[in-house]
Design an enzyme around this catalytic site. Structure first.
Site, PDB file in Angstrom:
ATOM      1  N   GLY A  33       0.163  45.192 -16.468  1.00  0.00           N
ATOM      2  CA  GLY A  33      -0.327  44.428 -15.312  1.00  0.00           C
ATOM      3  C   GLY A  33      -0.201  45.247 -14.050  1.00  0.00           C
ATOM      4  O   GLY A  33       0.754  45.997 -13.865  1.00  0.00           O
ATOM      5  N   GLY A  73      -0.963  43.741 -10.829  1.00  0.00           N
ATOM      6  CA  GLY A  73      -0.967  42.897  -9.637  1.00  0.00           C
ATOM      7  C   GLY A  73       0.165  43.341  -8.730  1.00  0.00           C
ATOM      8  O   GLY A  73       0.681  44.449  -8.865  1.00  0.00           O
ATOM      9  N   ALA A  99       3.290  42.517  -8.585  1.00  0.00           N
ATOM     10  CA  ALA A  99       4.541  42.850  -9.272  1.00  0.00           C
ATOM     11  C   ALA A  99       4.389  44.130 -10.093  1.00  0.00           C
ATOM     12  O   ALA A  99       5.227  45.035 -10.008  1.00  0.00           O
ATOM     13  CB  ALA A  99       4.972  41.687 -10.165  1.00  0.00           C
ATOM     14  N   GLY A 100       3.325  44.227 -10.862  1.00  0.00           N
ATOM     15  CA  GLY A 100       3.141  45.382 -11.740  1.00  0.00           C
ATOM     16  C   GLY A 100       2.899  46.676 -10.977  1.00  0.00           C
ATOM     17  O   GLY A 100       3.486  47.716 -11.285  1.00  0.00           O
ATOM     18  N   HIS A 154      -2.789  22.936  -6.727  1.00  0.00           N
ATOM     19  CA  HIS A 154      -2.940  23.247  -5.306  1.00  0.00           C
ATOM     20  C   HIS A 154      -3.806  22.184  -4.634  1.00  0.00           C
ATOM     21  O   HIS A 154      -4.866  21.854  -5.127  1.00  0.00           O
ATOM     22  CB  HIS A 154      -3.587  24.625  -5.156  1.00  0.00           C
ATOM     23  CG  HIS A 154      -3.453  25.196  -3.788  1.00  0.00           C
ATOM     24  ND1 HIS A 154      -4.117  24.667  -2.721  1.00  0.00           N
ATOM     25  CD2 HIS A 154      -2.709  26.225  -3.314  1.00  0.00           C
ATOM     26  CE1 HIS A 154      -3.793  25.371  -1.644  1.00  0.00           C
ATOM     27  NE2 HIS A 154      -2.938  26.316  -1.973  1.00  0.00           N
ATOM     28  N   SER A 159      -7.523  28.327   1.528  1.00  0.00           N
ATOM     29  CA  SER A 159      -6.124  28.608   1.853  1.00  0.00           C
ATOM     30  C   SER A 159      -5.412  27.395   2.442  1.00  0.00           C
ATOM     31  O   SER A 159      -5.955  26.639   3.232  1.00  0.00           O
ATOM     32  CB  SER A 159      -6.053  29.736   2.868  1.00  0.00           C
ATOM     33  OG  SER A 159      -4.729  29.839   3.335  1.00  0.00           O
ATOM     34  N   ARG A 215       3.028  21.455  -1.559  1.00  0.00           N
ATOM     35  CA  ARG A 215       1.824  21.350  -2.379  1.00  0.00           C
ATOM     36  C   ARG A 215       1.863  20.210  -3.391  1.00  0.00           C
ATOM     37  O   ARG A 215       0.882  19.498  -3.558  1.00  0.00           O
ATOM     38  CB  ARG A 215       1.609  22.672  -3.108  1.00  0.00           C
ATOM     39  CG  ARG A 215       1.217  23.755  -2.150  1.00  0.00           C
ATOM     40  CD  ARG A 215       1.075  25.086  -2.847  1.00  0.00           C
ATOM     41  NE  ARG A 215       0.628  26.075  -1.870  1.00  0.00           N
ATOM     42  CZ  ARG A 215       0.455  27.360  -2.150  1.00  0.00           C
ATOM     43  NH1 ARG A 215       0.690  27.807  -3.366  1.00  0.00           N
ATOM     44  NH2 ARG A 215       0.041  28.189  -1.215  1.00  0.00           N
ATOM     45  N   GLU A 261       4.752  36.189 -11.408  1.00  0.00           N
ATOM     46  CA  GLU A 261       4.431  34.847 -11.907  1.00  0.00           C
ATOM     47  C   GLU A 261       4.719  34.714 -13.402  1.00  0.00           C
ATOM     48  O   GLU A 261       4.930  33.606 -13.898  1.00  0.00           O
ATOM     49  CB  GLU A 261       2.955  34.525 -11.612  1.00  0.00           C
ATOM     50  CG  GLU A 261       2.577  33.074 -11.869  1.00  0.00           C
ATOM     51  CD  GLU A 261       1.111  32.759 -11.583  1.00  0.00           C
ATOM     52  OE1 GLU A 261       0.413  33.617 -11.015  1.00  0.00           O
ATOM     53  OE2 GLU A 261       0.672  31.654 -11.939  1.00  0.00           O
ATOM     54  N   LEU A 298       3.488  35.927  -3.295  1.00  0.00           N
ATOM     55  CA  LEU A 298       3.347  37.336  -2.925  1.00  0.00           C
ATOM     56  C   LEU A 298       4.736  37.922  -2.700  1.00  0.00           C
ATOM     57  O   LEU A 298       5.047  39.036  -3.114  1.00  0.00           O
ATOM     58  CB  LEU A 298       2.502  37.466  -1.662  1.00  0.00           C
ATOM     59  CG  LEU A 298       1.087  36.886  -1.753  1.00  0.00           C
ATOM     60  CD1 LEU A 298       0.351  37.096  -0.434  1.00  0.00           C
ATOM     61  CD2 LEU A 298       0.315  37.546  -2.880  1.00  0.00           C
TER      62      LEU A 298
END
Lengths: 636, 257, 224
Positions: free
Chosen positions: A41, A43, A45-46, A267, A285, A331, A425, A441
């Site tokens: 991954g 993203g 994190a990756g 969401h 958003s 949320r 995630e 994030l």
């Protein structure tokens, strides 16, 4: 017998991470290049993990199914990233961010992890700025902040409505630098299809080359999964088309525990459905709720156009029910409130949508200010719906967005399988039962930049794992199993398409394992999913071959996992006889409809072990709250 | 809400793999005007799959116009007829009943077709991996507010950084030039104070790789800017030219690449 | 000198050469036009002008060499870029939407340049060769420059070619003028619109200015 050890260090919460970092074992700089680490991954994190491990000198192999690392779905995060900088002098602190996150997660997260997240949050902003992330600034040249749901301070850093994109460009650029320097090797268009576990330790992965169809084996001293969440189990979600659970699910089937699978976030501000052909839901958003007011008509099945409904006949239900947080309520609460009013028949034209109105904000601040703040979001809205939100209120409705659940990890972000680390995630760790806006994030980058570089060294130094050659029989065995699955999928040649079955699964999940759940529905869902799974294996149709690009085959492979994960989500939801965060059981609510938590019986992480024939064994990690005492979560 | 259905004729480029010869294949579709362009193709593919036929290969991911994965040339225009959007944001209400729509892949020597409408854009990443970054190790960053950056500078850097790397600029350019993409990346970093130390080395190395990959040169037709889904300005190409000329003619210490 | 070679052969380097030689030619055209305008003031004015140039012959020769170099580099590089840019897209689009996203002036640079090149060869063969090589002393003595020019402007196909070439020159200059600024890196929200306008005005003045002479003399039948 699996024993869940969270490995949370002792001591005062504010000193745990500092002490832990000192106690973690180190690898000599000269020896680091002798260790190979797989990162799956790219993203936030990756990419950040790859970059940081590369900077330290490890030999990193990074995998993505995209054609480029830049495409991972972190890129779509719009609103911002939280950090306890207190640049606004409004009373923010590490402790307050920690407190807000634990409370926001409805007291189902591990305190120590959350504190660490808050602790490194400021460093993330520093790091991103040094990489050239163009955050929004004030005229004095200093960083600007905005507010987000679930917080009463302005601690969210942002780059217009494209914060995720800018952070990802920064993280990928750091990784590109390591590719340039030779420490990271990037494999694109490779999808991880299985994990190789030898003697209980993660030793490598098996991937499919999505262009040639070849099944490839890669071995390493440790494997890091940063493969995101599983909202696409609902078919329609705000996730990208290719987001999937395959990497973590197949690791789960190889022994890694899956924690809190039923904790999914719906969401509140997404665009409503337009029809059967819809392929995904688009998020607007949450930052829009800073200035937009959410309302519905006070009258059921009101068929008037929104601008014809007079002020006194509008119900600003969030402001009414939660006066202190109002439109910026968290949320889970906002989503459920929207569902409530729509269930009462007071949604837009009696249907499933509520209004998000900027009329008052435009009156107060002027169109220019609103345009500067949300211009691009308004454009997106108009492109998709054909309505102009400067004149007509937006129509929004909740949609699956994020999954708090994921593979179980300890304080070091390592799963119960030694050598298998899970970031972002894909793990379960920091958000409890509900994630606050602008925290995803933050977590992805905290894990990749500031946690894995420390804990990885400790694993390598204390376990002293060896590198297994990919000719090892276990690698061969896993590869054969993967090839068998491919062959089987291609040979069924049934009558139903992959999307058709996926849509059916999505409907079951949305109706019964979605925003509100009950025992009867969950039991029905479990049996329906099982039936659907059987139907899949007899009646799916995957045209083409396995020897070149075959996108149907890719989707079919992912659907296999959703059909199994969906069942576990329902099982977990059924097991959790309480309402908390994104998990709302209709049987457990207060008279005013608020979620009723059961701290006495359910203050634990539900970590599920995969057994033969789709049976799961529950392991519990008890949650202890020493600092933020559980209380009824009130935003009133 | 009108529930009109559009009947369309599609002419789609089909090509088995990089080495085979492709051709256009005709398809008839009926679609709701509320559907997106890619959802229209999804429906077509679903129909093909249910007949046991191989669906049309095209790429997409976020479907929100930000990941840059999708990219089709629709009636001769990358991302279709509506300016400032990616293919995934194009909706069928922009077409008329009875229209014929030609769908082609991005065409460039540096973007070889992999299958049908899917092309290989990895050249972009090779360029980025040759210096498209700021060298800043994790751990050593100073407090973020120690580097004040004027609002307009940060804003201009953002305008460049908004590039989603979809490749429409290359697809639109009559020379298949990548200069809008490369200049956006160079300008994003080159405008910021953090990007100054590597400014000239960066432009020098990235241009070298760009040239080697077989992209064409810029002849300032600005088709790239017109087709860019994020409206990236060609002023960044000018800026890149300036930096490159400076890198080559001015800097004495720069190692020549 | 390896760096220079690298630079001149890079994509931006080649553009730079186009822009710098083009800029030189832009200036040359202004001077050329001012000189030619003397045609309208009769034989004495024009012959006098040519004669003046004769007086400063050594300087003119140097300028001519530079001009030659500019033309050669501009044409050679332009051709090379065209060839390389063709190669960058081996398979053309079936449907081309370029009319939607770019101007005709920018897309036709190679064609307009090629035709101007053909014109240039003819132009040199007629005036330049006659003035300089074909017994210049005799011409100078007899002040025949004016007669030669006006004589050519009586030939209909020559005039027609001249006019077509000047229209295309206008196209070429309209794009080339602002394009040079862009290549040098001069593009800003503030000044670029002005530069583009100036470029168009310049291109119109050049095209109309140069074309006005053959038209005038053709229509007036060469009457003094």
């Amino acid at each position: 017998m699996i024993k869940l050890e969270s490995k949370v260090p002792s001591g005062n919460i504010s000193e745990k991470w500092t002490n832990h970092k000192f106690n973690l074992k180190l690898i000599n700089p000269a020896n680091k290049r002798k260790y190979t680490i797989i990162v799956v991954g790219t993203g936030l994190a990756g990419a950040s993990a790859s970059a940081t491990l590369g900077e330290l000198g490890y030999n990193v192999l990074t995998f993505t199914f995209h054609d480029s690392a830049r495409r991972a779905h972190s890129i779509a995060a719009q609103g911002g990233i939280n950090a306890a900088k207190n640049y606004q002098n409004d009373g923010d602190s590490v402790y307050r961010l920690f407190y807000d996150t634990v409370k926001g997660g409805d007291f189902r997260a591990r305190e120590a992890n959350v504190y660490r997240l808050a602790e490194v949050s400021g460093n993330i902003i520093d790091q991103c700025v040094s990489q050239g992330v163009p955050f929004a600034r004030e005229y004095g040249g200093l960083l600007d902040n905005r507010s987000f749901g679930g917080a009463q301070v302005s601690r969210t850093f942002y780059a217009r409505g494209q914060t995720g994109q800018q952070l990802l460009i920064g993280a990928v650029a750091s990784m590109n630098r390591q590719i340039d320097l030779g420490t990271v090797k990037l494999f694109t268009r490779r999808e991880m299809l299985d994990l190789v576990v030898i003697d209980g330790q993660a030793k490598g992965i098996v991937v499919r080359n999505l262009v040639t169809g070849e099944i490839e084996k890669y071995s390493a001293h440790a494997v890091v999964l940063a493969t995101g969440g599983y909202s696409n189990v609902f078919f329609l979600s705000t996730n990208a088309m290719n987001c999937n659970t395959t990497a973590i699910w197949r690791s789960h089937k190889r022994g890694a525990l899956f924690a809190n699978p039923c904790f999914t976030q719906i969401h509140p501000t997404c665009l409503p459905l337009h029809g059967e052909s819809q392929s995904k839901l688009t998020l607007m958003s949450e930052s829009l709720r800073n200035d937009g007011r959410v309302w519905v008509s006070k009258i059921k099945n009101d068929m008037r156009q929104p601008n014809d409904i007079p002020e006194e006949e509008r119900d600003y239900y969030l402001e009414r029910k939660y006066p202190s947080f109002g439109n910026l309520s968290p949320r889970d609460i906002s989503s459920r409130a929207a569902k409530e009013v729509c269930d009462e028949g007071r949604g837009v034209l009696g249907g499933e949508a509520v209004y998000l109105d900027f009329r008052d904000a435009i009156k107060r601040l002027g169109r220019n200010v609103i345009e500067e703040r949300y211009g691009n979001l308004f454009e997106i809205y108009e492109t998709i719906t054909g309505d102009n939100p400067y004149q007509v209120p937006m129509k929004i409705y909740p949609a699956p967005h994020y999954t708090m659940g994921g593979l179980w990890v300890d304080y070091n972000l390592m799963s119960n399988l030694p050598g298998l680390f899970v970031l972002g995630e894909a793990n379960f760790s920091d958000h409890g039962a509900n994630r606050l806006g602008a925290s995803a994030l933050m977590q992805g980058l905290a894990d990749g930049y500031f946690i894995i570089p420390y804990t990885m060294g400790d694993y390598l130094a204390s376990y002293k794992p060896t590198l297994v050659d990919t000719s090892h029989p276990e690698f061969e065995k896993v590869k054969n199993e993967v090839q068998e699955t491919t062959k089987k999928l291609l040979s069924i040649k049934g009558k139903r398409t992959v999307d058709d079955i996926h849509k059916q699964l999505g409907r079951i999940m949305w109706d019964k394992v979605g925003m509100a759940r009950n025992e009867k529905g969950l039991k029905e869902a479990i049996s329906q999913i099982r039936n659907l799974r059987e139907e899949f294996w007899t009646s799916v149709n995957v045209p083409g071959s396995g020897d070149d690009v075959n996108q149907t085959l890719e989707r079919a492979g992912r659907l296999i996992d959703y059909l199994e994960l969906g069942e576990l989500m329902a099982i977990d939801a059924l097991n959790r006889n309480e309402s908390c965060g994104g998990h709302f059981r209709e049987e457990y609510q207060y008279e005013d409809g608020e979620a009723k938590r059961d701290d006495e019986n359910y203050s634990y992480v539900a970590a599920w072990e995969f057994k033969e024939n789709f049976n799961w064994e529950l392991h519990k990690e008890n949650l202890v709250f020493e600092y933020v005492k559980p209380a009824v979560r009130s935003y009133k | 809400m009108e529930t009109k259905i559009l009947k369309l004729k599609l002419k789609i480029w089909r090509q088995k793999n990089a080495n085979s010869v492709g051709s256009f294949v005709d398809y008839d579709v009926s679609v709701s005007p509320d559907a997106s362009f890619l959802e229209m193709l999804d429906e077509l593919n679903n129909k093909l799959e249910s007949q046991g036929l191989e669906p049309v290969v095209f790429e997409s991911d976020c479907r929100e116009g930000i990941c840059g994965t999708c990219g089709l040339v629709i009636n001769g225009q990358p991302h279709g007829p509506i300016p400032r959007i990616a293919t995934c944001q194009l909706h069928m209400r922009n077409f008329k009943d009875g229209d014929t729509i030609w769908i082609e892949p991005f065409r460039a020597k540096a973007f070889p077709v992999i299958k049908d409408l899917m092309v290989d854009r990895s050249g972009f990443d090779k360029i980025l991996q040759a210096g498209g970054y700021i060298s800043a190790n994790v751990g050593g960053a100073q407090d973020a507010n120690m580097i004040p950056i004027p609002k307009d500078v940060a804003s201009e850097a953002f305008d460049a950084a908004a590039c989603i790397g979809c490749g429409a600029c290359v697809a639109a350019c009559k020379n298949a030039s990548a200069m809008l993409f490369v200049s956006a990346k160079i300008s994003h970093l080159g405008l910021l104070p953090q990007g100054q130390p590597e400014r000239y080395r960066r432009v020098d190395r990235m241009i070298k790789v760009m040239d080697e990959l077989g992209f064409g040169s810029c002849t300032n037709t600005y088709a790239c800017e017109a087709e860019c889904p994020k409206g990236i300005s060609v002023k960044f190409i000018a800026r890149m030219n300036r930096d490159y000329i400076a890198a080559k003619l001015k800097s004495k210490t720069l190692e020549q690449v | 000198m390896n760096w220079l070679n690298n630079f001149l052969n890079s994509s931006i380097g080649k553009k730079f050469v186009m822009a710098i030689t083009g800029s030189f030619l832009l200036i040359f055209l202004i001077i050329h036009l001012i000189g030619n305008i003397t045609l309208f003031f009769g034989p004495d004015a024009f012959n006098g002008y040519v004669k003046t140039l004769d007086v400063i012959k050594p300087l003119i020769r140097v300028i001519e060499l530079v001009l030659l170099a500019a033309f050669v580099f501009h044409i050679f590089n332009g051709f090379r870029l065209w060839l390389e840019n063709k190669r960058a897209r081996p398979v053309e689009y079936k449907i081309n939407g370029s009319t939607e996203n770019s101007s005709i002036f920018s897309r036709t640079m190679f064609i307009s340049g090629s035709i101007i090149f053909i014109f240039l060869v003819l132009h040199l063969g007629t005036f330049f060769w006659r003035f300089n090589v074909h017994d210049p002393q005799q011409l100078a003595d007899a002040h025949q420059y004016y007669d030669i020019v006006v004589g050519f402007f009586q030939i209909w196909w020559y005039v027609l070619l001249y006019i077509i070439a000047m229209i295309l020159l206008g196209f070429h200059l309209n794009h080339g003028f602002q394009s040079a600024f862009q290549t040098f890196g001069l593009n800003s929200k503030k000044y670029t619109p002005l530069i583009k306008k100036l470029g168009t005005i310049y291109a119109i003045i050049m095209a109309v200015g140069f074309a006005s002479m053959p038209i005038y003399f053709f229509l007036s039948g060469g009457v003094k």
